[in-house]
Design a protein around this motif. Structure first.
Motif, PDB file in Angstrom:
ATOM      1  N   SER A   1      38.389  61.380  28.607  1.00  0.00           N
ATOM      2  CA  SER A   1      38.785  60.551  29.751  1.00  0.00           C
ATOM      3  C   SER A   1      39.619  59.370  29.295  1.00  0.00           C
ATOM      4  O   SER A   1      39.500  58.903  28.155  1.00  0.00           O
ATOM      5  CB  SER A   1      37.542  60.022  30.481  1.00  0.00           C
ATOM      6  OG  SER A   1      36.762  61.066  30.997  1.00  0.00           O
ATOM      7  N   LEU A   2      40.461  58.913  30.198  1.00  0.00           N
ATOM      8  CA  LEU A   2      41.239  57.703  29.986  1.00  0.00           C
ATOM      9  C   LEU A   2      41.381  56.982  31.317  1.00  0.00           C
ATOM     10  O   LEU A   2      41.343  57.621  32.384  1.00  0.00           O
ATOM     11  CB  LEU A   2      42.646  58.013  29.463  1.00  0.00           C
ATOM     12  CG  LEU A   2      42.838  58.304  27.977  1.00  0.00           C
ATOM     13  CD1 LEU A   2      44.288  58.675  27.727  1.00  0.00           C
ATOM     14  CD2 LEU A   2      42.424  57.127  27.131  1.00  0.00           C
ATOM     15  N   ARG A   3      41.577  55.683  31.233  1.00  0.00           N
ATOM     16  CA  ARG A   3      41.853  54.888  32.439  1.00  0.00           C
ATOM     17  C   ARG A   3      43.151  54.127  32.210  1.00  0.00           C
ATOM     18  O   ARG A   3      43.232  53.286  31.305  1.00  0.00           O
ATOM     19  CB  ARG A   3      40.727  53.913  32.720  1.00  0.00           C
ATOM     20  CG  ARG A   3      40.863  53.196  34.055  1.00  0.00           C
ATOM     21  CD  ARG A   3      39.912  52.043  34.135  1.00  0.00           C
ATOM     22  NE  ARG A   3      39.748  51.526  35.486  1.00  0.00           N
ATOM     23  CZ  ARG A   3      39.404  50.259  35.747  1.00  0.00           C
ATOM     24  NH1 ARG A   3      39.193  49.410  34.756  1.00  0.00           N
ATOM     25  NH2 ARG A   3      39.260  49.856  36.989  1.00  0.00           N
TER      26      ARG A   3
ATOM     27  N   VAL B   1      47.018  48.700  39.930  1.00  0.00           N
ATOM     28  CA  VAL B   1      46.601  50.042  40.343  1.00  0.00           C
ATOM     29  C   VAL B   1      46.134  50.782  39.097  1.00  0.00           C
ATOM     30  O   VAL B   1      46.670  50.576  38.011  1.00  0.00           O
ATOM     31  CB  VAL B   1      47.744  50.791  41.063  1.00  0.00           C
ATOM     32  CG1 VAL B   1      48.910  51.060  40.143  1.00  0.00           C
ATOM     33  CG2 VAL B   1      47.241  52.064  41.708  1.00  0.00           C
ATOM     34  N   TYR B   2      45.105  51.586  39.269  1.00  0.00           N
ATOM     35  CA  TYR B   2      44.485  52.281  38.148  1.00  0.00           C
ATOM     36  C   TYR B   2      44.572  53.798  38.340  1.00  0.00           C
ATOM     37  O   TYR B   2      44.680  54.287  39.472  1.00  0.00           O
ATOM     38  CB  TYR B   2      43.012  51.895  38.023  1.00  0.00           C
ATOM     39  CG  TYR B   2      42.777  50.414  37.883  1.00  0.00           C
ATOM     40  CD1 TYR B   2      42.467  49.636  39.004  1.00  0.00           C
ATOM     41  CD2 TYR B   2      42.862  49.785  36.647  1.00  0.00           C
ATOM     42  CE1 TYR B   2      42.256  48.272  38.892  1.00  0.00           C
ATOM     43  CE2 TYR B   2      42.644  48.419  36.526  1.00  0.00           C
ATOM     44  CZ  TYR B   2      42.340  47.666  37.654  1.00  0.00           C
ATOM     45  OH  TYR B   2      42.135  46.317  37.529  1.00  0.00           O
ATOM     46  N   LEU B   3      44.497  54.508  37.237  1.00  0.00           N
ATOM     47  CA  LEU B   3      44.383  55.958  37.298  1.00  0.00           C
ATOM     48  C   LEU B   3      43.279  56.373  36.329  1.00  0.00           C
ATOM     49  O   LEU B   3      43.450  56.287  35.110  1.00  0.00           O
ATOM     50  CB  LEU B   3      45.701  56.643  36.929  1.00  0.00           C
ATOM     51  CG  LEU B   3      45.708  58.158  37.125  1.00  0.00           C
ATOM     52  CD1 LEU B   3      45.612  58.501  38.615  1.00  0.00           C
ATOM     53  CD2 LEU B   3      46.975  58.791  36.523  1.00  0.00           C
ATOM     54  N   GLN B   4      42.148  56.773  36.885  1.00  0.00           N
ATOM     55  CA  GLN B   4      41.048  57.285  36.079  1.00  0.00           C
ATOM     56  C   GLN B   4      41.273  58.777  35.878  1.00  0.00           C
ATOM     57  O   GLN B   4      41.381  59.525  36.854  1.00  0.00           O
ATOM     58  CB  GLN B   4      39.711  57.048  36.776  1.00  0.00           C
ATOM     59  CG  GLN B   4      38.509  57.609  36.029  1.00  0.00           C
ATOM     60  CD  GLN B   4      38.257  56.908  34.709  1.00  0.00           C
ATOM     61  OE1 GLN B   4      38.324  55.690  34.633  1.00  0.00           O
ATOM     62  NE2 GLN B   4      37.956  57.683  33.667  1.00  0.00           N
ATOM     63  N   MET B   5      41.358  59.186  34.631  1.00  0.00           N
ATOM     64  CA  MET B   5      41.656  60.582  34.316  1.00  0.00           C
ATOM     65  C   MET B   5      40.477  61.170  33.550  1.00  0.00           C
ATOM     66  O   MET B   5      40.151  60.701  32.448  1.00  0.00           O
ATOM     67  CB  MET B   5      42.937  60.670  33.476  1.00  0.00           C
ATOM     68  CG  MET B   5      44.128  59.985  34.114  1.00  0.00           C
ATOM     69  SD  MET B   5      45.668  60.256  33.207  1.00  0.00           S
ATOM     70  CE  MET B   5      45.276  59.428  31.674  1.00  0.00           C
TER      71      MET B   5
END
Length: 121
Positions: free
Chosen positions: A17-19, A78-82
């Motif tokens: 995972s990455l954010r 803004v974030y993107l949780q992957m």
């Protein structure tokens, strides 16, 4: 003019995972919708996640169920949780301010430098 700075990219193993974060500055009061794009080597830049002004979200089929976009309006970020990352997620990720025409989203601002995400198998 809005300036965008992406961060959080890294080298991770498949399944990890990455954010990602995208900080907006400048004329940020004019921001409505925001989104995350990615561009893999030799491929066109594609829109993968949208956060609309009303708070609704949309995702490309390739990331649906694995990626989550969120926004902190107070921080203009803004974030993107992957999650469950795959080697095919390897790309440079960019954010941008969006506008819609019909049902299609378009980038409205200048591009930042992006942040590199590399997923090893």
């Amino acid at each position: 003019q809005v300036q965008l700075v992406e961060s959080g990219g890294d080298l991770v193993q498949a399944g990890g995972s990455l954010r990602l974060s995208c900080a907006a500055s400048g004329s940020s009061s004019s921001i409505n919708a925001m989104g995350w794009y990615r561009q893999a080597p030799g491929k066109q830049r594609e829109l993968v996640a949208v956060f609309s002004s009303g708070g609704s979200t949309n995702y490309a089929d390739s990331v649906k169920g694995r990626f989550t976009i969120s926004r902190d309006k107070d921080k203009n970020t803004v974030y993107l949780q992957m999650n469950s990352l795959k080697p095919e997620d390897t790309a440079v990720y960019y954010c941008n301010v969006l506008f819609s025409y019909g049902s299609t989203w378009y980038p409205r601002g200048s591009w930042g430098r992006g942040t590199q995400v590399t997923v090893s198998s």
